[in-house]
Design a protein around this motif. Structure first.
Motif, PDB file in Angstrom:
ATOM      1  N   ALA A 197       0.816  -1.220   0.000  1.00 27.21           N
ATOM      2  CA  ALA A 197       0.000   0.000   0.000  1.00 27.21           C
ATOM      3  C   ALA A 197       0.847   1.266   0.000  1.00 27.21           C
ATOM      4  O   ALA A 197       0.302   2.370  -0.080  1.00 27.21           O
ATOM      5  CB  ALA A 197      -0.926  -0.004   1.206  1.00 27.21           C
ATOM      6  N   VAL A 200       4.917   4.595  -3.791  1.00 28.52           N
ATOM      7  CA  VAL A 200       6.348   4.493  -4.137  1.00 28.52           C
ATOM      8  C   VAL A 200       6.670   5.475  -5.264  1.00 28.52           C
ATOM      9  O   VAL A 200       5.969   5.497  -6.288  1.00 28.52           O
ATOM     10  CB  VAL A 200       6.677   3.043  -4.568  1.00 28.52           C
ATOM     11  CG1 VAL A 200       8.149   2.899  -4.901  1.00 28.52           C
ATOM     12  CG2 VAL A 200       6.270   2.067  -3.469  1.00 28.52           C
ATOM     13  N   PHE A 249      -1.324  -1.801  -5.072  1.00 29.09           N
ATOM     14  CA  PHE A 249      -2.331  -0.734  -5.040  1.00 29.09           C
ATOM     15  C   PHE A 249      -2.127   0.203  -6.222  1.00 29.09           C
ATOM     16  O   PHE A 249      -0.995   0.405  -6.675  1.00 29.09           O
ATOM     17  CB  PHE A 249      -2.228   0.063  -3.734  1.00 29.09           C
ATOM     18  CG  PHE A 249      -2.871  -0.640  -2.566  1.00 29.09           C
ATOM     19  CD1 PHE A 249      -2.328  -1.798  -2.044  1.00 29.09           C
ATOM     20  CD2 PHE A 249      -4.036  -0.149  -2.007  1.00 29.09           C
ATOM     21  CE1 PHE A 249      -2.937  -2.458  -0.987  1.00 29.09           C
ATOM     22  CE2 PHE A 249      -4.653  -0.787  -0.948  1.00 29.09           C
ATOM     23  CZ  PHE A 249      -4.099  -1.953  -0.434  1.00 29.09           C
ATOM     24  N   ASN A 277      -7.878   2.744  -6.086  1.00 28.50           N
ATOM     25  CA  ASN A 277      -8.539   3.775  -5.268  1.00 28.50           C
ATOM     26  C   ASN A 277      -8.287   5.163  -5.830  1.00 28.50           C
ATOM     27  O   ASN A 277      -7.292   5.421  -6.507  1.00 28.50           O
ATOM     28  CB  ASN A 277      -8.158   3.682  -3.793  1.00 28.50           C
ATOM     29  CG  ASN A 277      -6.667   3.727  -3.475  1.00 28.50           C
ATOM     30  OD1 ASN A 277      -6.274   3.903  -2.328  1.00 28.50           O
ATOM     31  ND2 ASN A 277      -5.795   3.573  -4.456  1.00 28.50           N
TER      32      ASN A 277
HETATM   33  O1  PAZ Z   1      -1.502   6.371   3.014  1.00 33.83           O
HETATM   34  P1  PAZ Z   1      -2.909   6.846   2.788  1.00 33.83           P
HETATM   35  O2  PAZ Z   1      -3.900   6.158   3.675  1.00 33.83           O
HETATM   36  O3  PAZ Z   1      -3.010   8.341   2.888  1.00 33.83           O
HETATM   37  O4  PAZ Z   1      -3.296   6.496   1.274  1.00 33.83           O
HETATM   38  C1  PAZ Z   1      -3.263   5.154   0.838  1.00 33.83           C
HETATM   39  C2  PAZ Z   1      -2.738   5.063  -0.598  1.00 33.83           C
HETATM   40  C3  PAZ Z   1      -3.611   5.910  -1.511  1.00 33.83           C
HETATM   41  C4  PAZ Z   1      -1.299   5.555  -0.655  1.00 33.83           C
HETATM   42  C5  PAZ Z   1      -2.815   3.566  -1.060  1.00 33.83           C
HETATM   43  O5  PAZ Z   1      -4.121   3.129  -0.971  1.00 33.83           O
HETATM   44  C6  PAZ Z   1      -2.310   3.397  -2.483  1.00 33.83           C
HETATM   45  O6  PAZ Z   1      -3.049   3.481  -3.429  1.00 33.83           O
HETATM   46  N1  PAZ Z   1      -0.986   3.158  -2.648  1.00 33.83           N
HETATM   47  C7  PAZ Z   1      -0.359   3.018  -3.957  1.00 33.83           C
HETATM   48  C8  PAZ Z   1      -0.228   4.372  -4.602  1.00 33.83           C
HETATM   49  C9  PAZ Z   1       0.326   4.273  -6.014  1.00 33.83           C
HETATM   50  O7  PAZ Z   1       1.548   4.223  -6.126  1.00 33.83           O
HETATM   51  O8  PAZ Z   1      -0.433   4.207  -7.003  1.00 33.83           O
END
Ligand code: PAZ
Length: 329
Positions: A197, A200, A249, A277
């Motif tokens: 999650a 990166v 994610f 998301n």
């Molecule tokens: O850390 P957070 O709760 O504010 O958000 C979560 C998130 C959006 C970073 C995670 O759900 C996600 O999508 N991580 C991958 C992001 C990406 O590299 O596309």
């Protein structure tokens, strides 16, 4: 007398001799068939007692100088990872390796949200505690439940061996830690799960071309080119932990491209699931994209403080169990 009882396999007449007795396959079968059922046997068979999840959270930094004064950062708060860790530990996982963002500078406390601390205020030391005399400090009444819960549940998870925290700050540290965890977990085979999650960085300054000292403003506008961070998900799948169940994610701000991008990641990096998301609604709903279709899970709005991570982890634990069962056939 049951056909497979030991009397059906008379003792060897030479049994008193010094020679070690040979155990027949029938004796072994009788032993296990007649033994009382093992407590937790179902858990051990399904592998859940040995399951480990590597859960990454927060955002990686991209340093601009080797003796870092400035860096590029991203929005991630680490809330998703912290909440997911809490729900994963109550699921049938033995342990969570939680790799989360630590502050870029030692003097600044917060890096990203930590498990069991989500209901504490931003500066807990100043808000939750009050001095009562020259040598004593007490927890303010309004925060006493939250502080007690955070300390008790966090310590129980760590002392019970269910939570190991492995902090990172930069993109360099994140990918090295991920590789180390993944190659160490590859011996767990399909019982290992990756839940990636963390946000990166896609671009970085390679260490060797990075300025050693603070970049000087006297030299005029800063013109710098960033290299692309190599995509490591396929390497994780193919080389580091080839049997593990892998969930990545995908975050977008444009809902029109979100599912297409998640599907692309699913196929290109051979993920078992990609959680899609949108920035603004990420705490309300996420869509789990898999080769057998998409499932959208929502936060239960009828329950105060409900998290979308609760149904998300439930769904992924089921998918992981099905994956293990399929490979065991
Ligand atoms: O850390 P957070 O709760 O504010 O958000 C979560 C998130 C959006 C970073 C995670 O759900 C996600 O999508 N991580 C991958 C992001 C990406 O590299 O596309």
């Amino acid at each position: 007398m049951p056909a497979s009882s030991p009397e059906a396999f008379p003792m060897d007449p030479k049994s008193n001799s010094e020679a070690p007795q040979k155990t027949s396959p029938a004796e072994i079968k009788y032993f296990f068939d007649s033994a009382p059922p093992l407590r937790d046997g179902a858990d051990i068979r399904s592998g859940s007692a040995r399951r480990v999840v590597c859960l990454t959270s927060g955002g990686t930094t991209v340093p601009l100088e080797q003796r870092c004064v400035r860096y590029i950062d991203n929005f991630s708060s680490g809330h998703r990872g912290a909440a997911s860790t809490e729900y994963t530990i109550t699921a049938p996982y033995f342990a969570v390796l939680y790799s989360s963002r630590l502050s870029a500078f030692d003097e600044i406390a917060s890096g990203s949200c930590q498990p069991y601390c989500r209901s504490l205020p931003d500066d807990p030391l100043l808000k939750c505690f009050e001095p009562i005399d020259d040598s004593n400090v007490q927890v303010r009444q309004s925060y006493s439940q939250a502080v007690k819960m955070a300390i008790n549940e966090h310590n129980a998870a760590v002392e019970g061996g269910h939570l190991l925290k492995l902090p990172y700050t930069t993109i360099f540290e994140y990918l090295q830690i991920l590789r180390l965890i993944a190659t160490s977990m590859s011996s767990l085979g399909q019982n290992a799960m990756f839940y990636l999650a963390a946000a990166v960085s896609d671009f970085y300054v390679p260490w060797e071309s990075m300025a050693l000292h603070k970049i000087q403003s006297a030299s005029g506008p800063l013109d710098m080119s960033l290299a692309q961070v190599p995509k490591m998900l396929l390497v994780l799948r193919k080389e580091w932990a080839p049997s593990a169940f892998c969930v990545s994610f995908k975050l977008e701000t444009d809902s029109k491209i979100l599912l297409a991008k998640a599907n692309m990641a699913l196929q290109k990096y051979e993920m078992h699931a990609v959680v899609a998301n949108e920035l603004l609604t990420r705490k309300e709903e996420v869509t789990v994209v898999t080769s057998s279709g998409n499932i959208t899970v929502h936060r239960d709005k009828s329950v105060a403080d409900a998290d979308v991570e609760s149904p998300l982890i439930k769904l992924l634990v089921e998918r992981h169990s099905a994956y293990i069962a399929d490979l065991d056939l």
